[in-house]
Design an enzyme around this catalytic site. Structure first.
Site, PDB file in Angstrom:
ATOM      1  CE  LYS A 192      -3.629   4.762  -2.012  1.00 55.36           C
ATOM      2  NZ  LYS A 192      -4.665   5.189  -2.982  1.00 55.36           N
ATOM      3  CE1 TYR A 218      -4.063   2.005   0.485  1.00 62.28           C
ATOM      4  CE2 TYR A 218      -2.678   3.285   1.972  1.00 62.28           C
ATOM      5  CZ  TYR A 218      -3.845   3.145   1.227  1.00 62.28           C
ATOM      6  OH  TYR A 218      -4.769   4.166   1.231  1.00 62.28           O
TER       7      TYR A 218
END
Length: 259
Positions: free
Chosen positions: A157, A153
């Site tokens: 990002k 994750y």
């Protein structure tokens, strides 16, 4: 006059916690809204609830043909596409890098990063046909620092940041602005429910008590910032990053008696 009269907005993950907040707000501000989502039941229900000026488009953000169909649906229904909100995203179950399997890594990057890339690629020609517009990519405070146990994750990002700035440079002369929003811990099922394969939710690891603003964020907090960034009020803003986290990244706000 509502800020988005005669404009068409496509929101991915548009039936979820943050996504539905964005969709409802754009619609209330006069926009035509296209709810892009892989969940047909929830997406269609939201479109039916809003009624006029709302459409559901089944959208798998990892599939280029699905993106083409969603953009075509927006233009066919409303004549143009003016705003894209790349909101769809998923979280990985917490695990160290050594204990993260490649399938999990690939899935998170496919949705969070490749999905954003494909969205920009598909929407740019439509925005150009509309004589300009705005793209906002929803990133995360996890894209501004390392976070143990969330490598896929975090990586996705961080990469969205570079992708956003590159797109801003490439599309600026076409009057297309591209920015990112970095939410902190927002009170939705995304953080209150465990990710697939996990037993604990993200919220279990975060107490807002030390924040400068000691509460969890609400979807409406993010939505208000999004509406500004996609409106004409932000016409000189592109390639920028907006953190909305209640002071999470600042560190603990020590009280006088403990300072």
């Amino acid at each position: 006059m509502p800020r988005f009269d005669n404009q068409t907005v496509l929101v991915t993950g548009g039936s979820g916690g943050q996504g539905s907040s964005h969709v409802r707000a754009f619609h209330a501000e006069g926009a035509n809204v296209v709810i892009g989502d892989i969940d047909a039941r929830r997406g269609a229900a939201l479109a039916d609830e809003l009624g006029t000026r709302a459409r559901f488009a089944h959208l798998d953000v990892t599939d280029e043909s699905s993106w083409s169909a969603a953009v075509l649906a927006a233009e066919s229904a409303f004549g143009a596409l003016n705003v894209l909100v790349n909101n769809a995203g998923v979280q990985n179950p917490p695990a160290t890098i050594e204990n993260t399997d490649q399938a999990t890594w690939s899935r998170i990057l496919d949705i969070n990063l490749t999905g954003t890339f494909l969205g920009i690629k598909a929407a740019a020609p439509a925005l150009r046909r509309a004589a300009g517009g705005a793209i906002v990519n929803i990133a995360s405070t996890m894209g501004l620092g390392g976070t143990a146990h969330y490598a896929p994750y975090v990586a996705s990002k961080w990469a969205v940041r570079g992708l956003t700035q590159t797109a801003a440079l490439e599309l600026g002369r076409d009057h297309i602005r591209v920015n990112t929003i970095h939410p902190g811990v927002i009170a939705t099922s995304f953080i209150h429910e465990p990710a697939a394969g996990a037993t604990a939710a993200i919220a279990d690891f975060y107490s807002p008590e030390p924040f400068a603003i000691p509460r969890l964020g609400e979807p409406a907090d993010v939505t208000r910032l999004l509406l500004f960034l996609t409106s004409s009020d932000a016409s000189f803003i592109t390639g920028s990053e907006y953190v909305i986290d209640g002071g999470l990244l600042l560190g603990p706000a020590l009280q006088a008696e403990t300072a």
